[in-house]
Scaffold this motif. Sequence first.
Motif, short mmCIF file in Angstrom:
data_model
loop_
_atom_site.label_atom_id
_atom_site.label_comp_id
_atom_site.label_asym_id
_atom_site.label_seq_id
_atom_site.Cartn_x
_atom_site.Cartn_y
_atom_site.Cartn_z
N ALA A 220 0.83 -1.21 0.00
CA ALA A 220 0.00 0.00 0.00
C ALA A 220 0.86 1.26 0.00
CB ALA A 220 -0.93 -0.01 1.21
N ALA A 221 1.89 1.29 0.86
CA ALA A 221 2.78 2.45 0.89
C ALA A 221 3.52 2.59 -0.44
CB ALA A 221 3.77 2.31 2.03
N THR A 222 3.91 1.47 -1.03
CA THR A 222 4.60 1.49 -2.32
C THR A 222 3.69 1.99 -3.41
OG1 THR A 222 5.93 -0.41 -1.59
CG2 THR A 222 5.93 0.09 -3.94
N ALA A 223 2.45 1.51 -3.44
CA ALA A 223 1.50 1.95 -4.46
C ALA A 223 1.16 3.43 -4.30
CB ALA A 223 0.23 1.10 -4.39
N ALA A 224 1.07 3.91 -3.05
CA ALA A 224 0.79 5.33 -2.82
C ALA A 224 1.89 6.20 -3.41
CB ALA A 224 0.64 5.59 -1.33
N TRP A 225 3.14 5.76 -3.21
CA TRP A 225 4.26 6.50 -3.78
C TRP A 225 4.21 6.49 -5.31
CZ3 TRP A 225 9.12 3.97 -5.62
CH2 TRP A 225 10.04 4.91 -6.12
N LEU A 226 3.98 5.31 -5.89
CA LEU A 226 3.96 5.20 -7.35
C LEU A 226 2.79 5.98 -7.96
CD1 LEU A 226 4.87 1.42 -7.79
CD2 LEU A 226 6.31 3.39 -8.30
N THR A 227 1.68 6.05 -7.22
CA THR A 227 0.53 6.80 -7.73
C THR A 227 0.87 8.27 -7.92
OG1 THR A 227 -1.06 5.27 -6.73
CG2 THR A 227 -1.85 7.48 -7.23
N VAL A 228 1.66 8.82 -6.99
CA VAL A 228 2.06 10.22 -7.06
C VAL A 228 3.28 10.41 -7.98
CG1 VAL A 228 2.93 12.18 -5.74
CG2 VAL A 228 1.11 10.75 -4.80
N ALA A 229 4.27 9.55 -7.79
CA ALA A 229 5.54 9.73 -8.51
C ALA A 229 5.49 9.18 -9.93
CB ALA A 229 6.67 9.07 -7.74
N GLY A 230 4.58 8.22 -10.17
CA GLY A 230 4.52 7.58 -11.48
C GLY A 230 5.31 6.29 -11.50
N ALA A 231 4.80 5.31 -12.22
CA ALA A 231 5.45 4.00 -12.25
C ALA A 231 6.88 4.09 -12.77
CB ALA A 231 4.63 3.03 -13.12
N ASP A 232 7.13 5.04 -13.66
CA ASP A 232 8.48 5.17 -14.22
C ASP A 232 9.49 5.63 -13.18
OD1 ASP A 232 7.50 4.38 -16.64
OD2 ASP A 232 7.28 6.42 -17.43
#
Length: 538
Positions: A220-232
């Motif tokens: 969940a914490a990882t997905a929250a970061w990727l949602t904001v920062a972008g998968a790339d």
Amino acid sequence: MSDGPYRVLADPAAGGDPAADAARELIAGLALRPWGQVAASVYETGRLVADAPWLTGHQQRIAFLLRGQRADGAWGPPEGYALVPTLSATDALLSALADGEAATDLIAPVADGLGALAGTLLATDARTLPDTPALDLLVPALVDSINERLAGLDRATAERLPRPPLALPVGLGPDRLRKVRSAVAAGAALPPKLAHFYEVLGVVPTDVGPDLTAVGASPAATAAWLTVAGADAGPAAHAFLRELIRDGGGPVPCPAPITVFERAWVLSGLGRAGVAVNPPTAVLQTLAGASGAEGVATGDGLPTDADTTSVALDALARLGRPADPGSLWAYETADGFCTWPGEDGFSVTTNAHVLDAFGLHLTAHPDADVRYRRAVDRLSVVLPGHQCADGSWQDRWHASPYYATACCVLALGEFGRGAAAAQAVDRAVRWVLDGQRADGSWGRWAGTAEETAYALRILLAASRVLPGLADAVTRGHAYLHESSTREHPPLWYGKELYCPTAIVEAAVLAACRSAASRFGDVDRSVVDCGYQARKTTT
């Protein structure tokens, strides 16, 4: 062989050592799934539904939440342990409802979840809630989110749902959450352990790089970061999430990864029970960090801690690869040893594991620094001092007293010194004898294979055969055989209770081997205890 994800080992009459065969297959699984084997999490899966619907498997995660709802509208284990998963699942389904997804199918589950929250789970005193990590952050954050979603529903949908604003349990306020969120927003350096909860902090971390596997060992914490920062921005983390989702069919576990934690507990438990293992070099190398200056962490994204460090040291020593336990001095306190500096509470299991690590070191090095001997003497008094009046121990990392009691009994029985240690073990054995259920099992809420395994280890640590002990072991051993097809319930403390399946399976195997070794006439087949090794093929 069974049709499910497990297979029963061959009959020992065919030759070979069934325990060693089972252990080999279990350890092969550690190497094949290095992030760890943990059952799917309602809380964590709910966060991905609400916060990262762009990730593959979104509909499968919604279906998982719907399947897991209890008849009373809640999710998760009994008592207050249901609060956090029910908040997460209800909030997740509300988010899907607001997005117009399958509205007809989601109205009733959301209404039932809200009813469970308002009717019982939130209508309580905070002092009665379990001390799961960051409860005072998760509950206010999720209550706020649910109330905001309810307020934003269209009129037609809102009229079909109960809409009273949810209130926090008495004695639990939003102050700490607000302070932490403000600190994160201001760029303050927070304790590394808070990374595990970044999904509710309002601001995701900026101090993570593209090579990080997971933020705070949390999908969940990882997905929250990727949602904001972008998968790339985090290709390694995105690849990890995709693999985790694919492996679980959509739902995700938590914590993950738990690489060192899982390997340490499996190898330590099997080694202590005398099960011969020969793990691959790659598996052993992950434990080597335990001898570093501050020890080793449970997994990528988590801070180092004394508990994982101690068990990793124990595992290495029992495998004939002892390492210097000096890293544990960083965790010494006036009360004993903390799990990590600044820990809010005292863990008897962490202190029991430190006793194991120091005891093994003194066994191998009788002339070691006197500081180790003094620590062993001290822990031999500290642990009995935390024993409950009934003979059990309770701990903050596991919901069952059988786990905490087994940790303390095994450490005191093998390395404890003085009358207090011996008397504490005797009291624990009598407590276990008095608590066996009619079907031969032990358990807090119901009989389970995991708790029965811990109970057997406690009984088998008795220095003498007490009246009824052999019969209790026989009945417990039989229960493990009869319960071989049951799922292990979640009992380990995390954001919600979770189940580290490989660790639990190793505990069952270890108990069966110990029972067969102590009472050979109970059943000479370790396989007959019901241990089932996880398949190592994909």
